[in-house]
Design a protein around this motif. Structure first.
Motif, short mmCIF file in Angstrom:
data_model
loop_
_atom_site.label_atom_id
_atom_site.label_comp_id
_atom_site.label_asym_id
_atom_site.label_seq_id
_atom_site.Cartn_x
_atom_site.Cartn_y
_atom_site.Cartn_z
N ILE A 1 0.94 -0.96 -0.36
CA ILE A 1 0.50 0.37 -0.26
C ILE A 1 0.53 1.62 0.09
O ILE A 1 0.68 2.56 -0.43
N TRP B 1 -5.00 4.52 -1.07
CA TRP B 1 -4.81 5.18 0.61
C TRP B 1 -6.38 5.77 0.75
O TRP B 1 -6.66 5.82 2.45
N SER C 1 -8.41 1.63 1.29
CA SER C 1 -8.06 0.88 1.80
C SER C 1 -6.93 1.37 3.16
O SER C 1 -6.10 0.88 3.77
N THR C 2 -7.05 2.57 4.02
CA THR C 2 -6.74 2.69 4.89
C THR C 2 -8.14 2.75 5.75
O THR C 2 -7.62 4.01 6.56
N THR D 1 -6.27 4.30 9.79
CA THR D 1 -5.89 5.53 9.95
C THR D 1 -6.73 6.36 9.62
O THR D 1 -6.33 7.51 11.01
N GLN D 2 -7.47 6.18 9.20
CA GLN D 2 -8.84 7.20 8.78
C GLN D 2 -9.63 7.64 9.99
O GLN D 2 -10.42 8.64 10.74
N LEU E 1 -3.32 11.85 5.64
CA LEU E 1 -2.67 11.49 5.19
C LEU E 1 -1.65 11.56 4.03
O LEU E 1 -2.06 12.11 3.34
N ILE F 1 0.26 6.37 7.39
CA ILE F 1 -0.25 4.88 7.23
C ILE F 1 -0.35 4.01 8.51
O ILE F 1 0.79 3.61 9.41
N SER F 2 -1.15 3.67 8.87
CA SER F 2 -1.36 2.50 10.44
C SER F 2 -1.01 1.44 9.63
O SER F 2 -1.77 0.78 8.21
N ASP G 1 -3.66 -1.04 8.96
CA ASP G 1 -3.96 -0.84 6.98
C ASP G 1 -3.29 -0.98 6.05
O ASP G 1 -3.90 -2.32 5.24
N TYR G 2 -2.02 -2.37 6.36
CA TYR G 2 -1.13 -3.16 5.65
C TYR G 2 -2.35 -4.77 5.58
O TYR G 2 -2.33 -5.20 5.08
N TYR H 1 -5.55 -4.17 3.10
CA TYR H 1 -4.60 -4.03 2.22
C TYR H 1 -4.06 -5.66 1.27
O TYR H 1 -4.84 -5.54 0.72
#
Length: 161
Positions: free
Chosen positions: A30, A37, A40-41, A44-45, A51, A57-58, A61-62, A65
């Motif tokens: 990602i 971003w 797929s986050t 983080t949001q 971002l 990015i947290s 969130d990996y 993704y």
């Protein structure tokens, strides 16, 4: 302690660790796709982080993704985690089949609830997770009913005869 249980728990835990590492590695893709971003986050949001850079990015969130675009290892991670959770529940509740049937019903209901959350996603990974959660939820609820009525039947037969 039973060696069968210990072997199953150890194997499930090792598979969970390996698939978690592989999912985390695949999800790091990602960082190279800034157009994803916004989609797929969710973690983080949720943390209200703006971002601007890939470092914002947290790490969680990996996994999102990876589940969306490379679902093999996240599916293995999910299945081994659920298996380990059910195995631990069985170990703790093996003396009382009625409570284990309640436990299995609860986990099955949770899977159906999670299935409902990912049902509207257009990604391939979400479709795979939907099918796995749906079949797992229905299967666990079926097992819960079979165990519950088997215990009920055994108790009823004791009183009748």
């Amino acid at each position: 302690m039973s060696y069968k249980w210990l072997f199953q728990a150890s194997l499930a835990f090792i598979i969970l660790l390996f698939s978690t590492g592989a999912s985390w590695y695949e999800g790091s893709g990602i960082l190279e796709n800034p157009w994803e971003w916004g989609y797929s986050t969710p973690v983080t949001q949720l943390l209200n982080v703006e971002l601007n850079h890939a470092t914002d990015i947290s790490q969680l969130d990996y996994f999102v993704y990876a589940a969306k675009f490379h679902p093999f290892f996240p599916v293995i991670m999910f299945i081994s985690g659920i298996y380990l959770f059910i195995l631990l529940g069985y170990r703790l509740l093996q003396k009382n089949h009625k409570r284990f049937s309640y436990f299995a019903f609860g986990v099955g209901t949770l899977l159906l609830f999670l299935c409902n959350i990912v049902s509207n996603s257009p990604s391939i990974g979400a479709d795979i997770f939907f099918k796995i959660m749906l079949s797992g939820g229905i299967g666990l609820i079926s097992v819960a009913f079979i165990l519950y009525f088997q215990v009920f039947k055994t108790i009823w037969l004791k009183y009748v005869s």
